[in-house]
Design a protein around this motif. Structure first.
Motif, mmCIF file in Angstrom:
data_model
loop_
_atom_site.group_PDB
_atom_site.id
_atom_site.type_symbol
_atom_site.label_atom_id
_atom_site.label_comp_id
_atom_site.label_asym_id
_atom_site.label_seq_id
_atom_site.Cartn_x
_atom_site.Cartn_y
_atom_site.Cartn_z
ATOM 1 N N GLN A 292 0.843 -1.196 0.000
ATOM 2 C CA GLN A 292 0.000 0.000 0.000
ATOM 3 C C GLN A 292 0.885 1.257 0.000
ATOM 4 O O GLN A 292 0.525 2.294 -0.570
ATOM 5 C CB GLN A 292 -0.925 -0.026 1.233
ATOM 6 C CG GLN A 292 -1.935 1.099 1.295
ATOM 7 C CD GLN A 292 -2.827 1.181 0.039
ATOM 8 O OE1 GLN A 292 -3.238 0.152 -0.495
ATOM 9 N NE2 GLN A 292 -3.077 2.391 -0.449
ATOM 10 N N ASP B 190 0.276 4.723 -2.087
ATOM 11 C CA ASP B 190 0.182 6.016 -1.395
ATOM 12 C C ASP B 190 1.204 6.999 -1.965
ATOM 13 O O ASP B 190 0.902 8.165 -2.204
ATOM 14 C CB ASP B 190 0.428 5.839 0.116
ATOM 15 C CG ASP B 190 -0.675 5.007 0.781
ATOM 16 O OD1 ASP B 190 -1.717 4.799 0.133
ATOM 17 O OD2 ASP B 190 -0.470 4.547 1.924
ATOM 18 N N LYS C 132 0.256 8.228 -5.491
ATOM 19 C CA LYS C 132 -0.851 9.203 -5.429
ATOM 20 C C LYS C 132 -0.346 10.538 -4.926
ATOM 21 O O LYS C 132 -0.722 11.593 -5.423
ATOM 22 C CB LYS C 132 -1.960 8.669 -4.525
ATOM 23 C CG LYS C 132 -2.790 7.602 -5.214
ATOM 24 C CD LYS C 132 -3.986 7.244 -4.369
ATOM 25 C CE LYS C 132 -4.892 6.268 -5.084
ATOM 26 N NZ LYS C 132 -5.718 5.520 -4.133
ATOM 27 N N LYS C 133 0.540 10.484 -3.916
ATOM 28 C CA LYS C 133 1.055 11.730 -3.338
ATOM 29 C C LYS C 133 1.888 12.513 -4.364
ATOM 30 O O LYS C 133 1.762 13.734 -4.494
ATOM 31 C CB LYS C 133 1.900 11.384 -2.105
ATOM 32 C CG LYS C 133 2.404 12.549 -1.352
ATOM 33 C CD LYS C 133 2.711 12.211 0.104
ATOM 34 C CE LYS C 133 3.329 13.411 0.783
ATOM 35 N NZ LYS C 133 4.714 13.252 1.125
#
Ligand SMILES: Cc1ncc(COP(=O)(O)O)c(C=O)c1O
Length: 447
Positions: free
Chosen positions: A188, A192, A195-196
């Motif tokens: 994950q 993350d 996306k960041k």
């Protein structure tokens, strides 16, 4: 009189300027012999390199024969027989789809070239915004500046900080120190980070499929890379598998990622690819990665004088054929099971926190408190002391430090040649115990 072997009496300077090195004059199988007649059981194949053991004449003869035919070929103007033959042997060994190999001489060079290839792929695919790299900590990909930028090895990075480029770091899966459902264990953390950063800015994710020294041969959960692949595909991020250390058969399959049933877009090989007889590495890519470049500018914007050198490719070709002829990958899997089983008996010893690995790649992590997994303070230099005491006992292992929290953490790696025997594995275990006893004594650690 023995020759000088310590800086500044000698004209050679090695990484350590503060000690004397034994002079190795010969290798026999898994053993190194110095000029004073001392024999060392090389339990790490040098630096995970001597996969075939020493003294394989097919490899040395192949290099000599090739050099007699032609010394050098300019890889921007010609191809050569060993490079072509090695590439086709690799096609047979690599997971299907990883079909195209670009030969270089070191792991760092292969990583630099792999990351540049990922970037060029996106530029020529009409997505020039994709330039960021995501890598893992702990993790190591080499010492040239882009490879070092992607490496979480603080001891190497500190001095050169101003020259390194930003690389986004996510935590590596590290079963001994991570909770099973943590973002690093489920991948994950990768999603993350993408996306960041914004998927339209991310070019590649690079990872060592099975940890090398940095995480002491940590093996990610079975599902981890399937998840990585799915995340990379969903966000159009290239997955670069750095198999420099864990590839070329070391884990009991030709590539470590095969254990997870996942295909990367780009892969690097190095270290044991030639069995250590010459410095050889490779960047391997799929057709999908190369297609936009072939259709676009028509050339990979990267060049090195000694790429595709016939002499180094001849060594690689002979090494790969030797591996196939003698079933050394299968042997590595078989002896790997023996090694892991025998090393697991060390878990009951004082200061041994964890023993882990896959095939003939294993790591033994030392801690001051086994229950709390507390690392020794760095100032104690536990791993360094262990390596010195092991060498006194005629055993060569590879140390790593800093993995527990970026600064503290001590482990040693065991990764012998694929030709190691069960008797030699027992010898590793008994010499390890002597070295540990002496280290605990030297460091005044309570037993
Ligand atoms: C996973 C990995 N990648 C890249 C490298 C760099 O290889 P080299 O030291 O041959 O430049 C290493 C070296 O230890 C490595 O372990």
């Amino acid at each position: 009189m023995s020759p000088a072997r310590r800086y500044p009496e000698t004209g050679v300077f090695y990484r350590a300027l503060d000690r004397e090195f034994p002079m190795i004059v010969r290798g026999e199988g898994c053993w190194l012999i110095d000029d004073r007649g001392n024999r060392y059981l090389d339990a790490c194949g040098g630096a995970y390199v001597a996969n075939l053991g020493h003294g394989v004449s097919e490899v040395s003869d192949a290099v000599a024969e090739q050099i007699r035919k032609v010394a050098y070929v300019n890889g921007t103007a010609f191809t050569n027989e060993p490079a072509e033959a090695l590439a086709s042997e690799l096609r047979g060994l690599n997971p299907k789809g990883l079909d195209f190999a670009y030969f270089l001489s070191s792991g760092s060079e292969a990583v630099e070239a792999a990351l540049k290839l990922a970037r060029q792929h996106w530029v020529e695919s009409g997505k020039p915004g994709k330039h960021k790299i995501i890598a893992r900590t702990p993790g190591y990909h080499g010492n040239t500046l882009l490879a070092l930028s992607a490496s979480a090895r603080e001891s190497y990075r500190k001095t050169y900080g101003p020259w390194l480029v930003p690389v986004t770091m996510i935590k590596a899966p590290y079963a001994y120190r991570s909770a099973p459902d943590s973002p690093e264990m489920t991948a994950q953390a990768l999603e993350d980070a993408i996306k960041k950063e914004g998927a339209d800015t991310v070019a590649a994710f690079i990872a060592e499929p099975v940890g090398g020294s940095s995480t002491g041969a940590s093996v990610p959960p079975t599902d981890y890379y399937r998840r990585v692949r799915e995340i990379c595909d969903r966000h159009s991020v290239l997955f670069v598998a750095d198999e420099v250390l864990c590839g070329s058969g070391r884990t009991g399959k030709w590539t470590a990622l095969e254990h997870f049933g996942v295909l990367p877009d780009i892969m690097t090989l190095g270290k044991g690819l030639s069995g250590g007889y010459v410095p050889l590495s490779a960047v391997v890519a799929t057709e999908r990665v190369l297609a936009p470049i072939a259709k676009g500018s028509g050339s990979f914007k990267h060049a090195q004088t000694f790429s595709h050198s016939p002499a180094i490719c001849a060594a690689g070709l002979a090494a790969v054929r030797h591996i196939k002829k003698h079933g050394l990958i299968e042997r590595c899997a078989r002896m790997g099971a023996v090694l892991q089983e025998r090393l697991s008996t060390l878990k009951s010893l004082p200061a041994v926190g964890d023993v882990r690995g896959l095939g003939l790649l294993s790591g033994i992590e030392f801690v001051s408190d086994k229950g709390a997994k507390t690392p020794f303070p760095r100032a104690l230099q536990f791993a360094e002391t262990f390596v010195a005491r092991a060498r006194d006992a005629g055993l060569i292992v590879w140390p790593n430090t800093g993995h527990a929290d970026g600064e503290n953490g001590d482990l040693v790696m065991i990764a012998p040649p694929f030709t190691i025997s069960a008797v030699e594995i027992d010898e590793i275990v008994s010499r390890f115990k002597i070295a540990l006893e002496k280290t605990l004594e030297a460091r005044h650690v309570q037993r």
